[in-house]
Design an enzyme around this catalytic site. Structure first.
Site, PDB file in Angstrom:
ATOM      1  N   ASP A   1       3.582 -10.836  11.167  1.00  0.00           N
ATOM      2  CA  ASP A   1       2.651 -10.182  12.084  1.00  0.00           C
ATOM      3  C   ASP A   1       1.197 -10.375  11.683  1.00  0.00           C
ATOM      4  OD1 ASP A   1       4.642  -9.267  13.725  1.00  0.00           O
ATOM      5  OD2 ASP A   1       4.682  -7.236  12.927  1.00  0.00           O
TER       6      ASP A   1
ATOM      7  N   TYR B   1      21.094  -1.099  21.792  1.00  0.00           N
ATOM      8  CA  TYR B   1      22.197  -1.781  21.108  1.00  0.00           C
ATOM      9  C   TYR B   1      22.598  -0.963  19.891  1.00  0.00           C
ATOM     10  CZ  TYR B   1      18.094  -3.691  18.593  1.00  0.00           C
ATOM     11  OH  TYR B   1      16.914  -3.845  17.912  1.00  0.00           O
TER      12      TYR B   1
ATOM     13  N   GLN C   1       0.797  -1.215   0.000  1.00  0.00           N
ATOM     14  CA  GLN C   1       0.000   0.000   0.000  1.00  0.00           C
ATOM     15  C   GLN C   1       0.835   1.274   0.000  1.00  0.00           C
ATOM     16  OE1 GLN C   1      -2.379   0.545   3.544  1.00  0.00           O
ATOM     17  NE2 GLN C   1      -0.830  -0.410   4.843  1.00  0.00           N
TER      18      GLN C   1
ATOM     19  N   ARG D   1      16.519  -1.484  10.926  1.00  0.00           N
ATOM     20  CA  ARG D   1      15.411  -2.106  10.208  1.00  0.00           C
ATOM     21  C   ARG D   1      15.388  -1.675   8.730  1.00  0.00           C
ATOM     22  NH1 ARG D   1      10.576  -4.678  11.546  1.00  0.00           N
ATOM     23  NH2 ARG D   1      11.148  -4.549  13.737  1.00  0.00           N
TER      24      ARG D   1
END
Length: 402
Positions: free
Chosen positions: A299, A221, A38, A111
């Protein structure tokens, strides 16, 4: 019906980490999926992600190991610190020791870098942005997908990798109430420049630093080749329930939320470029993931809280197992059986991690005193307690052929 010996048409809805991992894994098995997302364009949403051996070995086999290592960090230790003074009370070796035990490294990575290397791994594959799925209709001859831009397409197999707000999940099983944890996550990135040294904390020597404390906890981290510190602070927030990755938080409020904590924690928060704030939800495990031609992964199938650090890892495991089950499938009956096997293989493990992620959050936030002493004792055995997670080889243990 699928033409004899023709490869099935595979549509993947969602081009995040799980969807792209599925696309790369499917191409490795000789299939050519088409991806729909999307977003009009990809942005660096989120901050850091930890990649355990259970996922790093799979990324290596997908041919992405060099790209992962180019910007990832290899922490030397996982260290637990006192929330007030910052002293280390428990430490576990990572680095070469971890790799030797579990057969593949433990990385921390931005990420956005992980998403980019998966996108590059898909290379010249078919990817359509600006396509939000609004309708899914399955019949004997395939699946029809309708998007909000008016585009309609058909596929033999549809994979829903469209995240916690999955339109595919809702189309299959109806609306599902999200479960609010009563906490919010404060996430961001802080340049390592000028961060103070603390007991067991030197940002120039990469480690995974964890600060459990009464009513809240803090984890940080290095990512981006060690140039930035990624952090997650989990705080009580009973009344704020906006489920979003991108809501902006306030740096001053974040520092105030950890008032009285050691200077490492407060300095990392104070030095953040910006802070994202989101209410932490998961969902109850689904009874079913699949129909005869449609299934879910990541997810969309098993949203979990971040307290095991396994969300992205489990999406990658899902992707390679699903691709392995679809390898060589040509007929509709074979598709249905492959999706059934995939679901049967993946559901028990993901369910255990969903539930464990809930209890871990409570463990990290017990008050000082007897409960904290019991927690500290359990943490001394952490490496053994998580071996079932990190030592798992989704391909070899499921007989998929590596």
């Amino acid at each position: 019906m699928i033409a004899a010996q023709a490869s099935p048409r595979v549509a993947v809805v969602g081009a995040g980490i799980g969807g792209l991992a599925a696309a790369v894994a499917l191409r490795r098995r000789g299939l050519e999926p088409t991806l729909y997302d999307q977003a009009e364009e990809f942005a660096e949403v989120g901050a850091g992600v930890a990649i355990g051996a259970n996922a790093s070995r799979l990324l290596e086999r997908l041919g992405l190991g060099d790209a992962l290592r180019a910007d990832a960090v290899l922490p030397s230790h996982a260290q637990f610190h006192r929330w007030a003074g910052g002293e280390v009370f428990c430490s576990h070796e990572l680095g070469d020791h971890y790799t030797g035990r579990f057969g593949s490294p433990y990385y921390t990575v931005h990420r956005g870098h992980l998403h980019r290397l998966l996108l590059d791994g898909f290379a010249d594959g078919a990817l359509h942005l600006g396509h939000k799925c609004v309708s899914v209709t399955e019949d004997a001859d395939g699946v029809e997908l309708v998007f909000d831009n008016g585009v309609t397409t058909r596929a033999d197999i549809v994979i829903g990798a469209d995240g916690v707000h999955s339109a595919l999940r809702e189309a299959l099983w109806g609306p599902q109430e999200a479960t609010f944890s009563g906490t919010s996550g404060l996430r961001g990135l802080t340049p390592i420049d000028h961060l103070p040294l603390g007991p067991g904390f030197d940002p120039r020597k990469p480690a995974l630093w964890l600060f459990p404390g009464p009513g809240r906890h803090f984890i940080c981290y290095p990512v981006s080749g060690g140039r930035l510190i990624n952090f997650l602070g989990v705080v009580p927030d009973r009344h704020w329930t906006q489920e979003s990755w991108v809501t902006r938080g306030d740096v001053g409020e974040a520092v105030a939320a950890f008032d009285g904590w050691n200077t490492v924690v407060t300095s990392i928060l104070a030095g953040a470029r910006s802070i994202g704030k989101w209410a932490l939800y998961d969902r109850e495990p689904l009874y079913r993931w699949s129909t005869s031609r449609v299934t879910l992964l990541g997810d969309a199938a098993h949203a979990m809280l971040p307290h095991h650090g396994q969300g992205a890892n489990q999406a990658i495991e899902d992707a390679v197992v699903l691709a392995g089950q679809l390898d060589g499938v040509r007929e509709p009956a074979g598709i249905a059986e492959a999706l059934r096997r995939y679901e049967a293989l993946r559901k028990p493990r993901s369910r255990q991690l969903q539930i464990g992620s809930r209890t871990n959050g409570d463990c990290f936030q017990v008050p000082d005193g007897p409960e904290a002493l019991k927690r500290d004792e359990r943490l001394t055995h952490l490496a053994d307690n998580v071996a079932w997670i990190h030592g798992f080889d989704a391909e070899a243990e499921l007989g998929l052929g590596v």
